[in-house]
Design a protein around this motif. Structure first.
Motif, PDB file in Angstrom:
ATOM      1  N   HIS A 256       0.825  -1.215   0.000  1.00 37.40           N
ATOM      2  CA  HIS A 256       0.000   0.000   0.000  1.00 37.40           C
ATOM      3  C   HIS A 256       0.862   1.268   0.000  1.00 37.40           C
ATOM      4  O   HIS A 256       0.522   2.271  -0.634  1.00 37.40           O
TER       5      HIS A 256
ATOM      6  N   HIS B 103       1.056   4.345  -2.770  1.00 40.16           N
ATOM      7  CA  HIS B 103       1.024   5.798  -2.521  1.00 40.16           C
ATOM      8  C   HIS B 103       2.258   6.458  -3.161  1.00 40.16           C
ATOM      9  O   HIS B 103       2.176   7.530  -3.751  1.00 40.16           O
TER      10      HIS B 103
ATOM     11  N   ASP C 259      -6.948   6.812   0.116  1.00 45.40           N
ATOM     12  CA  ASP C 259      -6.899   5.418  -0.335  1.00 45.40           C
ATOM     13  C   ASP C 259      -7.821   5.198  -1.523  1.00 45.40           C
ATOM     14  O   ASP C 259      -8.978   5.632  -1.531  1.00 45.40           O
TER      15      ASP C 259
END
Ligand code: KG4
Ligand code: ZN
Length: 352
Positions: free
Chosen positions: A123, A127, A318
């Motif tokens: 994750h 980003h 997100d």
């Protein structure tokens, strides 16, 4: 489910991305050049609001309920079936294990059925690479660049040296910056999620209350926010009994936000000194939505002669576009993941 090759007229080149690491269920389909063919995000804020924070079990169930219909809806908008996909990427960590299992389980099943590669996405890497999507900056940021990740779960300064190559320059020693906003907002009686509510409240106030700025001017670029939050708690404990007057709450909110802004500006200037070769600075995470913080980081970047790249908010928070794009970057770099790749609730970037 359609098999690869069942979509006449569509080359199997699109990548499906799935995100389910926290409280957003998301699916996106990207062409190999990063063109977004479809994107869907479902926030679970309403499911968790009554509890004042994310409840992992509720999050996992909500992902399970939403994901399949969401993926099929995105495929429909992209004009593709599963057979039109070249790969399927899903966030495999760090995050809440229940949600990660839902997203990666779905992705693995679909990848097996469609006979396409599976990619387990970190994750934080997703980003980090979002800034390289087409249209995010005048030109795609060259490696190395600096990432300042400011979310509810993470606060980190990272030198992004290449796909899969990250050097952690600094991180929070206690609360993440978004967590500090959320906890302080809760102390002030503001609704969840606290960050946007606190920013709105701060707009009506004056930053005239002295609050600590932990680690300001210290070497390195680690962060610390729990002392600041505690200082607000102590301030509130000393208030006269009864409801906190609106103007007092606004002044405290503005003072808290000013302290966080000073800390982040200072930490960014230290991070720049630690990575002088950085081509640019990228900010990501929900806190990057904060106008005062954005403005201060832009000032620090401009003083150093670097561009500040702030992807649009929907791609800062997100989303699954970033998971799909990280998948495309990893495929181009020659990586895929085995179907046995585990979910990792803890998965630091520099362990990649
Ligand atoms: O990146 P994100 O959507 O989710 C993760 O934590 O991964 O970030 C959410 C965090 C929350 O803590 C929220 O309060 C904070 O970002 N946030 C803000 C603002 N908008 C969202 N904090 C300060 N000012 C804002 N405008
Ligand atoms: Zn995130």
């Amino acid at each position: 489910m359609e098999r690869k090759g069942c979509d006449p007229g569509f080359p199997a080149t699109a990548v499906l991305g799935i995100e389910s690491s926290c409280d957003e269920t998301a699916a996106a389909i990207l062409a190999p050049d990063g063109t977004i063919l479809a994107e869907r995000v479902l926030s679970q804020i309403a499911d968790h609001a009554a509890f004042g924070g994310v409840v992992p079990e509720i999050a996992a169930r909500a992902h399970l309920l939403a994901l399949d219909a969401m993926v099929k809806d995105a495929l429909r908008e992209a004009g593709l079936g599963f057979g039109g996909l070249a790969a399927i990427a899903a966030t495999a960590g760090p995050g809440l294990i229940g949600g990660l299992l839902v997203g990666t389980g779905y992705a693995k099943g679909a990848a097996i059925a469609a006979r396409v590669p599976y990619l387990a996405i970190n994750h934080l890497e997703a980003h980090a690479l979002t800034a390289r999507l087409p249209g995010m900056a005048a030109s795609r940021p060259a490696f190395p660049y600096l990432l300042l990740l400011l979310s509810g779960g993470h606060s980190q300064c990272v030198a992004v040296e290449g796909v899969g190559r990250y050097r952690l320059l600094g991180a929070t020693l206690d609360d993440a910056v978004g967590e500090a906003f959320d906890k302080t907002a809760k102390l002030l009686g503001l609704p969840y999620p606290g960050g946007p509510a606190l920013e709105a409240c701060a707009r009506e106030g004056v930053p005239n209350i002295p609050l600590p700025r932990p680690l300001l001017h210290r070497a390195g670029c680690d962060f610390s926010f729990s002392g600041l939050k505690t200082a607000v708690a102590q301030l509130l404990a000393a208030e006269p009994p009864g409801a906190l007057p609106r103007q007092r709450a606004a002044d405290i909110a503005a003072s808290f936000q000013a302290a966080v802004t000073d800390i982040l500006g200072d930490r960014l200037s230290h991070a720049l000194a630690m990575c002088p070769a950085a081509s640019s600075i990228v900010i990501a995470g929900g806190v990057a939505a904060n106008t005062a913080i954005r403005a201060r980081l832009a000032e620090v970047a401009a003083a150093a002669g670097k561009a500040l790249i702030a992807p649009p908010l929907r791609l800062c928070t997100d989303n699954a576009v970033m998971a799909a794009w990280a998948g495309i970057e990893r495929l181009a770099a020659g990586f895929t993941s085995p179907i046995s790749a585990p979910c990792k609730p803890r998965w630091p970037l520099d362990a990649l």
